[in-house]
Structure formats: structure tokens, C-alpha cells
Design a protein around this motif. Structure first.
Motif, PDB file in Angstrom:
ATOM      1  N   TYR A  72       0.603  -0.985   0.370  1.00 32.02           N
ATOM      2  CA  TYR A  72      -0.167  -0.328  -0.058  1.00 32.02           C
ATOM      3  C   TYR A  72       0.754   1.646  -0.014  1.00 32.02           C
ATOM      4  CZ  TYR A  72      -2.820   3.682   1.844  1.00 32.02           C
ATOM      5  OH  TYR A  72      -3.651   5.268   1.793  1.00 32.02           O
ATOM      6  N   VAL A  73       1.422   1.344   0.697  1.00 29.96           N
ATOM      7  CA  VAL A  73       2.462   2.828   0.659  1.00 29.96           C
ATOM      8  C   VAL A  73       3.490   2.579  -0.230  1.00 29.96           C
ATOM      9  CG1 VAL A  73       4.580   3.089   2.701  1.00 29.96           C
ATOM     10  CG2 VAL A  73       2.621   2.641   3.655  1.00 29.96           C
ATOM     11  N   ALA A  74       4.057   1.120  -0.840  1.00 29.39           N
ATOM     12  CA  ALA A  74       5.845   1.614  -1.995  1.00 29.39           C
ATOM     13  C   ALA A  74       4.416   1.307  -2.908  1.00 29.39           C
ATOM     14  CB  ALA A  74       6.772   0.168  -1.866  1.00 29.39           C
ATOM     15  N   ILE A  75       3.033   0.985  -3.313  1.00 25.61           N
ATOM     16  CA  ILE A  75       3.320   0.868  -4.882  1.00 25.61           C
ATOM     17  C   ILE A  75       1.775   1.733  -4.987  1.00 25.61           C
ATOM     18  CG2 ILE A  75       2.172  -0.981  -6.740  1.00 25.61           C
ATOM     19  CD1 ILE A  75       4.026  -2.842  -4.798  1.00 25.61           C
ATOM     20  N   GLU A  76       0.703   1.579  -3.948  1.00 23.16           N
ATOM     21  CA  GLU A  76      -0.573   1.435  -4.136  1.00 23.16           C
ATOM     22  C   GLU A  76      -0.939   3.094  -4.273  1.00 23.16           C
ATOM     23  OE1 GLU A  76      -5.186   0.349  -2.527  1.00 23.16           O
ATOM     24  OE2 GLU A  76      -3.664  -0.473  -1.905  1.00 23.16           O
ATOM     25  N   ARG A  77      -0.616   4.139  -2.974  1.00 17.27           N
ATOM     26  CA  ARG A  77      -0.050   5.470  -2.381  1.00 17.27           C
ATOM     27  C   ARG A  77       0.274   5.817  -3.470  1.00 17.27           C
ATOM     28  NH1 ARG A  77       0.214   6.666   3.439  1.00 17.27           N
ATOM     29  NH2 ARG A  77       2.455   6.482   2.624  1.00 17.27           N
ATOM     30  N   PRO A  78       1.585   5.932  -3.576  1.00 15.49           N
ATOM     31  CA  PRO A  78       2.056   6.242  -5.134  1.00 15.49           C
ATOM     32  C   PRO A  78       1.377   6.682  -6.227  1.00 15.49           C
ATOM     33  CG  PRO A  78       3.664   5.691  -3.884  1.00 15.49           C
ATOM     34  CD  PRO A  78       2.507   5.056  -3.092  1.00 15.49           C
ATOM     35  N   LEU A  79       0.690   5.071  -6.659  1.00 17.47           N
ATOM     36  CA  LEU A  79      -0.189   5.657  -7.994  1.00 17.47           C
ATOM     37  C   LEU A  79      -1.461   6.196  -7.470  1.00 17.47           C
ATOM     38  CD1 LEU A  79       0.762   2.103  -9.143  1.00 17.47           C
ATOM     39  CD2 LEU A  79       1.833   4.343 -10.237  1.00 17.47           C
ATOM     40  N   LEU A  80      -2.070   5.955  -7.031  1.00 19.25           N
ATOM     41  CA  LEU A  80      -3.216   6.746  -6.732  1.00 19.25           C
ATOM     42  C   LEU A  80      -3.255   8.785  -6.617  1.00 19.25           C
ATOM     43  CD1 LEU A  80      -5.018   4.276  -4.469  1.00 19.25           C
ATOM     44  CD2 LEU A  80      -5.484   4.946  -6.726  1.00 19.25           C
ATOM     45  N   SER A  81      -1.836   8.822  -6.573  1.00 19.16           N
ATOM     46  CA  SER A  81      -2.017  10.309  -6.005  1.00 19.16           C
ATOM     47  C   SER A  81      -2.002  10.999  -7.603  1.00 19.16           C
ATOM     48  CB  SER A  81      -0.206  10.463  -5.771  1.00 19.16           C
ATOM     49  OG  SER A  81       0.522  10.020  -7.378  1.00 19.16           O
ATOM     50  N   SER A  82      -2.188  12.034  -7.507  1.00 22.13           N
ATOM     51  CA  SER A  82      -1.988  12.583  -8.971  1.00 22.13           C
ATOM     52  C   SER A  82      -0.514  12.608  -9.616  1.00 22.13           C
ATOM     53  CB  SER A  82      -2.927  14.694  -8.609  1.00 22.13           C
ATOM     54  OG  SER A  82      -2.858  15.001  -7.367  1.00 22.13           O
ATOM     55  N   ALA A  83       0.553  13.148  -9.322  1.00 20.78           N
ATOM     56  CA  ALA A  83       1.449  12.925  -9.557  1.00 20.78           C
ATOM     57  C   ALA A  83       1.631  11.332 -10.500  1.00 20.78           C
ATOM     58  CB  ALA A  83       2.683  12.885  -9.475  1.00 20.78           C
ATOM     59  N   GLY A  84       0.968  10.408  -9.269  1.00 22.87           N
ATOM     60  CA  GLY A  84       1.124   8.559  -9.724  1.00 22.87           C
ATOM     61  C   GLY A  84       0.692   8.686 -11.111  1.00 22.87           C
ATOM     62  N   ARG A  85      -1.099   9.046 -11.021  1.00 20.84           N
ATOM     63  CA  ARG A  85      -1.707   8.765 -12.149  1.00 20.84           C
ATOM     64  C   ARG A  85      -1.085   9.473 -13.498  1.00 20.84           C
ATOM     65  NH1 ARG A  85      -5.717  10.028  -7.903  1.00 20.84           N
ATOM     66  NH2 ARG A  85      -5.738  12.294  -8.679  1.00 20.84           N
ATOM     67  N   ALA A  86      -0.606  10.789 -13.469  1.00 17.95           N
ATOM     68  CA  ALA A  86       0.253  11.708 -14.486  1.00 17.95           C
ATOM     69  C   ALA A  86       1.213  10.827 -15.041  1.00 17.95           C
ATOM     70  CB  ALA A  86       0.539  12.651 -13.813  1.00 17.95           C
ATOM     71  N   ARG A  87       2.110   9.771 -14.297  1.00 19.32           N
ATOM     72  CA  ARG A  87       3.301   8.877 -14.807  1.00 19.32           C
ATOM     73  C   ARG A  87       2.595   7.817 -15.690  1.00 19.32           C
ATOM     74  NH1 ARG A  87       5.450  10.430  -9.339  1.00 19.32           N
ATOM     75  NH2 ARG A  87       5.015   9.187  -9.272  1.00 19.32           N
ATOM     76  N   ILE A  88       1.139   7.564 -14.799  1.00 17.92           N
ATOM     77  CA  ILE A  88       0.922   6.051 -15.812  1.00 17.92           C
ATOM     78  C   ILE A  88      -0.160   6.724 -17.033  1.00 17.92           C
ATOM     79  CG2 ILE A  88      -1.489   4.764 -15.927  1.00 17.92           C
ATOM     80  CD1 ILE A  88      -0.691   4.792 -12.889  1.00 17.92           C
ATOM     81  N   ARG A  89      -0.514   7.819 -16.956  1.00 17.02           N
ATOM     82  CA  ARG A  89      -0.822   8.239 -17.950  1.00 17.02           C
ATOM     83  C   ARG A  89      -0.578   8.642 -18.736  1.00 17.02           C
ATOM     84  NH1 ARG A  89      -4.407  11.255 -14.932  1.00 17.02           N
ATOM     85  NH2 ARG A  89      -3.210  13.549 -15.349  1.00 17.02           N
ATOM     86  N   ALA A  90       1.141   9.062 -18.928  1.00 21.15           N
ATOM     87  CA  ALA A  90       2.447   8.784 -19.520  1.00 21.15           C
ATOM     88  C   ALA A  90       2.749   7.911 -20.288  1.00 21.15           C
ATOM     89  CB  ALA A  90       3.373   9.765 -18.819  1.00 21.15           C
ATOM     90  N   PHE A  91       2.819   7.322 -19.380  1.00 23.73           N
ATOM     91  CA  PHE A  91       3.339   6.141 -19.627  1.00 23.73           C
ATOM     92  C   PHE A  91       2.788   5.199 -20.966  1.00 23.73           C
ATOM     93  CE2 PHE A  91       4.177   1.617 -18.762  1.00 23.73           C
ATOM     94  CZ  PHE A  91       5.067   1.423 -19.356  1.00 23.73           C
ATOM     95  N   PHE A  92       1.663   4.927 -21.002  1.00 26.27           N
ATOM     96  CA  PHE A  92       0.091   4.265 -21.612  1.00 26.27           C
ATOM     97  C   PHE A  92       0.324   5.554 -22.989  1.00 26.27           C
ATOM     98  CE2 PHE A  92      -0.200   1.691 -17.949  1.00 26.27           C
ATOM     99  CZ  PHE A  92       0.149   0.467 -18.967  1.00 26.27           C
ATOM    100  N   GLY A  93       0.731   6.675 -22.821  1.00 26.90           N
ATOM    101  CA  GLY A  93       0.642   7.753 -23.661  1.00 26.90           C
ATOM    102  C   GLY A  93      -0.729   7.981 -23.820  1.00 26.90           C
ATOM    103  N   VAL A  94      -1.188   7.994 -23.128  1.00 27.56           N
ATOM    104  CA  VAL A  94      -3.023   8.546 -22.421  1.00 27.56           C
ATOM    105  C   VAL A  94      -3.198  10.033 -22.049  1.00 27.56           C
ATOM    106  CG1 VAL A  94      -4.917   8.318 -20.759  1.00 27.56           C
ATOM    107  CG2 VAL A  94      -3.334   6.321 -21.970  1.00 27.56           C
ATOM    108  N   HIS A  95      -3.353  10.854 -23.415  1.00 25.20           N
ATOM    109  CA  HIS A  95      -3.123  12.580 -22.647  1.00 25.20           C
ATOM    110  C   HIS A  95      -4.922  12.924 -22.630  1.00 25.20           C
ATOM    111  CE1 HIS A  95       0.486  13.068 -24.273  1.00 25.20           C
ATOM    112  NE2 HIS A  95      -0.147  12.249 -25.594  1.00 25.20           N
ATOM    113  N   ARG A  96      -5.177  13.512 -21.297  1.00 25.12           N
ATOM    114  CA  ARG A  96      -6.447  14.546 -20.681  1.00 25.12           C
ATOM    115  C   ARG A  96      -6.941  14.615 -21.882  1.00 25.12           C
ATOM    116  NH1 ARG A  96      -6.645  15.576 -14.471  1.00 25.12           N
ATOM    117  NH2 ARG A  96      -8.419  14.506 -14.626  1.00 25.12           N
ATOM    118  N   ARG A  97      -8.202  15.017 -21.889  1.00 28.32           N
ATOM    119  CA  ARG A  97      -8.306  15.751 -22.442  1.00 28.32           C
ATOM    120  C   ARG A  97      -9.416  17.522 -22.796  1.00 28.32           C
ATOM    121  NH1 ARG A  97     -12.389  11.939 -26.773  1.00 28.32           N
ATOM    122  NH2 ARG A  97     -10.641  10.627 -27.262  1.00 28.32           N
ATOM    123  N   ARG A  98      -9.522  18.630 -22.125  1.00 31.42           N
ATOM    124  CA  ARG A  98      -9.745  19.449 -21.700  1.00 31.42           C
ATOM    125  C   ARG A  98     -11.144  20.304 -21.605  1.00 31.42           C
ATOM    126  NH1 ARG A  98      -5.977  20.874 -17.432  1.00 31.42           N
ATOM    127  NH2 ARG A  98      -3.936  19.882 -17.444  1.00 31.42           N
TER     128      ARG A  98
END
Length: 98
Positions: A72-98
Motif C-alpha cells: 500500500y505504502v510503496a505501490i498503491e498510494r504513490p500510484l493513486l496520487s495525482s503525480a502517480g496518475r499523471a505518470r501512468i497516463r504518460a507511460f501509456f500515452g494517454v492525454h487528458r482532454r480539457r
């Protein structure tokens, strides 16, 4: 039913119990614990086929809680943060539409 009763608008008698810090902590890490408990118990049985239920519980519960908390501390919480979600989107090439 117990959680619903404790979460009612008035709170009910169970609310202080369900809001106790140990139960809140367990609720936060419960999914990680859920993911870890089966492989830990399977490994205990593989390592010691004649293991008793009491010994499985005595080893498996603390080990599952520790593994769940660590993941939870090392994987889940960092990935659920806004920065973590941004890194996941960048990794998969997903861009947010505004």
C-alpha cells in the motif's frame, strides 16, 4: 449491514467503533492484504504441508498485514496520487482532454 449502520446520517452506536484508528488503517490497506493473503498461505502450506490452522493464522495474518501495508505504502498510494496518475497516463500515452 454493520458498515451501513455505522455510516448512517446519525452515526449510530457502531460509528465510534468503525472509526477507530486500527479499523480505519485496516480498511485503507484491506485490498492489498486481500491480494497478499492467498500467496502467503499457499507458501506456508508448500513449505510445511502439515501446518496447523493455528500456526497458519499466527504466521499468515501478521505476514499478510505487513505485506499489504508495504505494498500500500510503496505501490498503491504513490500510484493513486495525482503525480502517480499523471505518470501512468504518460507511460501509456494517454492525454487528458480539457
Amino acid at each position: 449491514v454493520l458498515v451501513a449502520a455505522g455510516a448512517s446520517a446519525r452515526g449510530g452506536l457502531l460509528r465510534p467503533v468503525l472509526e477507530a484508528p486500527p479499523l480505519e488503517w485496516l480498511g485503507r490497506i484491506s485490498y492489498s492484504v486481500y491480494l497478499w493473503h492467498v500467496p502467503i498461505i499457499a507458501e506456508l502450506i508448500r513449505a510445511e504441508p502439515d501446518i496447523t490452522t493455528a500456526k497458519k493464522a499466527a504466521i499468515g495474518i501478521p505476514a499478510s498485514l505487513l505485506a499489504g501495508w508495504l505494498s500500500y505504502v510503496a505501490i498503491e498510494r504513490p500510484l493513486l496520487s495525482s503525480a502517480g496518475r499523471a505518470r501512468i497516463r504518460a507511460f501509456f500515452g494517454v492525454h487528458r482532454r480539457r
